[in-house]
Design a protein around this motif. Structure first.
Motif, PDB file in Angstrom:
ATOM      1  N   ASN A 280     136.624 100.708  51.712  1.00  5.53           N
ATOM      2  CA  ASN A 280     135.453 101.458  51.275  1.00  5.53           C
ATOM      3  C   ASN A 280     134.601 100.644  50.302  1.00  5.53           C
ATOM      4  OD1 ASN A 280     133.935 103.923  51.374  1.00  5.53           O
ATOM      5  ND2 ASN A 280     134.650 104.382  49.304  1.00  5.53           N
ATOM      6  N   TYR A 281     135.187  99.611  49.726  1.00  2.00           N
ATOM      7  CA  TYR A 281     134.479  98.750  48.772  1.00  2.00           C
ATOM      8  C   TYR A 281     134.042  97.424  49.395  1.00  2.00           C
ATOM      9  CZ  TYR A 281     136.045 101.922  45.098  1.00  2.00           C
ATOM     10  OH  TYR A 281     136.236 103.027  44.304  1.00  2.00           O
TER      11      TYR A 281
ATOM     12  N   ALA B 256     126.277  95.404  59.860  1.00  2.36           N
ATOM     13  CA  ALA B 256     127.613  95.269  59.266  1.00  2.36           C
ATOM     14  C   ALA B 256     128.290  96.631  59.195  1.00  2.36           C
ATOM     15  CB  ALA B 256     127.515  94.670  57.865  1.00  2.36           C
ATOM     16  N   MET B 257     129.566  96.647  59.565  1.00  2.00           N
ATOM     17  CA  MET B 257     130.380  97.859  59.482  1.00  2.00           C
ATOM     18  C   MET B 257     131.812  97.455  59.137  1.00  2.00           C
ATOM     19  SD  MET B 257     129.086  99.863  62.955  1.00  2.00           S
ATOM     20  CE  MET B 257     129.652 101.481  62.423  1.00  2.00           C
ATOM     21  N   THR B 258     132.579  98.400  58.635  1.00  2.00           N
ATOM     22  CA  THR B 258     134.003  98.138  58.427  1.00  2.00           C
ATOM     23  C   THR B 258     134.778  98.678  59.637  1.00  2.00           C
ATOM     24  OG1 THR B 258     134.291 100.212  57.218  1.00  2.00           O
ATOM     25  CG2 THR B 258     133.858  98.233  55.917  1.00  2.00           C
TER      26      THR B 258
ATOM     27  N   SER C   2     132.899 104.170  45.463  1.00  2.00           N
ATOM     28  CA  SER C   2     132.085 102.959  45.361  1.00  2.00           C
ATOM     29  C   SER C   2     130.594 103.231  45.152  1.00  2.00           C
ATOM     30  CB  SER C   2     132.254 102.108  46.633  1.00  2.00           C
ATOM     31  OG  SER C   2     131.808 102.835  47.773  1.00  2.00           O
TER      32      SER C   2
ATOM     33  N   THR D 174     127.224  91.162  43.509  1.00  2.00           N
ATOM     34  CA  THR D 174     128.653  91.469  43.654  1.00  2.00           C
ATOM     35  C   THR D 174     129.312  91.540  42.278  1.00  2.00           C
ATOM     36  OG1 THR D 174     128.811  90.441  45.841  1.00  2.00           O
ATOM     37  CG2 THR D 174     130.855  90.670  44.597  1.00  2.00           C
TER      38      THR D 174
ATOM     39  N   ARG E  97     131.736  96.656  51.388  1.00  2.00           N
ATOM     40  CA  ARG E  97     130.282  96.421  51.428  1.00  2.00           C
ATOM     41  C   ARG E  97     129.801  95.632  50.216  1.00  2.00           C
ATOM     42  NH1 ARG E  97     129.104 102.699  51.587  1.00  2.00           N
ATOM     43  NH2 ARG E  97     131.328 102.659  52.058  1.00  2.00           N
TER      44      ARG E  97
ATOM     45  N   ASP F 273     127.889 103.079  57.766  1.00  2.00           N
ATOM     46  CA  ASP F 273     129.207 103.703  57.762  1.00  2.00           C
ATOM     47  C   ASP F 273     129.665 103.967  59.197  1.00  2.00           C
ATOM     48  OD1 ASP F 273     129.722 103.717  55.073  1.00  2.00           O
ATOM     49  OD2 ASP F 273     129.136 105.804  54.734  1.00  2.00           O
TER      50      ASP F 273
ATOM     51  N   THR G 262     124.906 105.110  50.158  1.00  2.00           N
ATOM     52  CA  THR G 262     125.184 103.703  50.489  1.00  2.00           C
ATOM     53  C   THR G 262     125.764 103.512  51.883  1.00  2.00           C
ATOM     54  OG1 THR G 262     127.338 103.894  49.380  1.00  2.00           O
ATOM     55  CG2 THR G 262     125.506 103.036  48.076  1.00  2.00           C
TER      56      THR G 262
ATOM     57  N   LEU H  63     130.006  91.839  51.184  1.00  8.04           N
ATOM     58  CA  LEU H  63     129.418  91.397  52.445  1.00  8.04           C
ATOM     59  C   LEU H  63     128.664  90.082  52.321  1.00  8.04           C
ATOM     60  CD1 LEU H  63     128.043  94.587  54.206  1.00  8.04           C
ATOM     61  CD2 LEU H  63     129.485  92.812  55.219  1.00  8.04           C
TER      62      LEU H  63
ATOM     63  N   TYR I 293     123.672  97.757  56.696  1.00 10.48           N
ATOM     64  CA  TYR I 293     125.041  98.229  56.545  1.00 10.48           C
ATOM     65  C   TYR I 293     125.101  99.689  57.002  1.00 10.48           C
ATOM     66  CZ  TYR I 293     129.456  99.862  54.828  1.00 10.48           C
ATOM     67  OH  TYR I 293     130.702 100.426  54.774  1.00 10.48           O
TER      68      TYR I 293
END
Length: 346
Positions: free
Chosen positions: A146-147, A64-66, A263, A243, A149, A167, A227, A152, A165
């Protein structure tokens, strides 16, 4: 070459458009411009990475990435590095979180750069977190993505029960499958932890002087962890309602100002001292320097599987400014930016 003139009909149409927009401007007192999407960088197409015969029974690895338009160049380099060093690259499944109004452009950009990539883009609603964010020491840390994660586990399909996860400001120089198979030992999060770091610096005097708040760390040996690189047991995260637990600490932060760093601190309050510690080689972090000046830093001694430019300085910006740090040249070979002079020759 003959000049091209407008026909009478075209001129009338253009005049009508000008009059219409002028009328609209008079009504509202100002000309309103529709927000335009940022122009995304153009990237070279990456080579196709294929599985070998030994991958027939290998696990699907969920990453997972943004997708932030400001960090897209970093994301592309990270994905390229993951594929290049993976024994079974076709087994990598990418889950990208992005803001809705950029989704189509980002999809096209990834598809043209990695035509064979197994990926999906999920819309992240910034309103989930916008009102909960407190101002931190650096503006980039206050962006809703940035938040992302934190959410997710609620966004990816229920069938995904474990995830890595990552960055966008890092490159992986080892087979990510090694990190994927870490024994979680029943923990929710696995990550490198750094017990030599002064944990008290991550929270304010308000936090440490409140006997009710500090009880959250009672009976633990809390250590800092970053993180930006985490293996998460998504199933345990969901069942443990983590969460909501992170959001609760963000609410406390709004009321009492108990930390300064975006975060990260809520994760530390919940998980520090209770994570599965992973070898430090999986997060050679801090290569972007501190959060204020982004000064150059050298590598820590020891083996390296992942290089992470956490901090203010980003390698693509420093390379473009012709003021790179020595470590930035380790990122350059993965840069797929088409106009880049630092990337590998096509």
């Amino acid at each position: 070459m003959a000049s091209r003139s407008l026909s009478y009909t075209q001129l009338l149409g253009l005049l009508s458009f000008i009059l219409l927009t002028s009328t609209m401007a008079v009504r509202v007192g100002v000309i309103l411009h529709k927000p335009s999407a940022p122009t995304l960088p153009v990237f070279r197409e990456a080579p196709a990475f294929r599985n070998g015969d030994q991958c027939l029974e290998a696990d699907q690895i969920h990453i997972a990435m943004t997708l932030d338009t400001n960090y897209l160049r970093g994301t592309m380099a990270a994905v390229f590095s993951l594929l290049q060093h993976s024994t079974c690259p076709e087994n990598l499944s990418f889950h990208f979180l992005s803001l809705a109004h950029f989704e189509n452009d980002l999809f096209s950009s990834i598809k043209s750069t990695f035509p064979y990539l197994n990926f999906k883009i999920y819309q992240f609603d910034p309103n989930l977190v916008r009102s909960k964010i407190s101002k931190s020491i650096r503006e980039a840390l206050d962006q809703p993505l940035n938040y992302a994660r934190i959410y997710l586990a609620d966004i990816v399909p229920p069938s995904v029960d474990r995830m890595i996860y990552l960055d966008s400001d890092l490159v992986v120089v080892d087979d990510i499958e090694k990190l994927w198979h870490v024994d979680m030992e029943g923990k929710v999060v696995a990550a490198p932890e750094y017990c030599h770091a002064n944990f008290t610096h991550y929270f304010t005097k308000t936090f440490w002087s409140d006997p009710v708040l500090v009880k959250v760390l009672e009976g633990k040996r809390p250590c800092y962890f970053n993180t930006g690189v985490m293996v998460v047991d998504v199933d345990k995260w969901r069942k443990g309602l983590y969460t909501q637990k992170v959001e609760e600490w963000m609410t406390v932060q709004k009321q009492k100002r108990i930390y300064h760093l975006g975060s990260l601190p809520p994760f530390l309050l919940i998980f520090a001292g209770d994570i599965k510690a992973v070898n430090h080689r999986w997060n050679q972090h801090g290569l972007g320097g501190d959060n204020f000046e982004g000064r150059c830093r050298t590598l820590h001694p020891g083996p390296i599987s992942l290089l992470h430019w956490s901090g203010k300085g980003k390698p693509w910006l420093r390379l473009d400014s012709r003021k790179p740090c020595i470590v930035d040249h380790l990122w350059a070979p993965y840069d797929l930016y088409r106009s880049s002079k630092h990337s590998l020759d096509e």
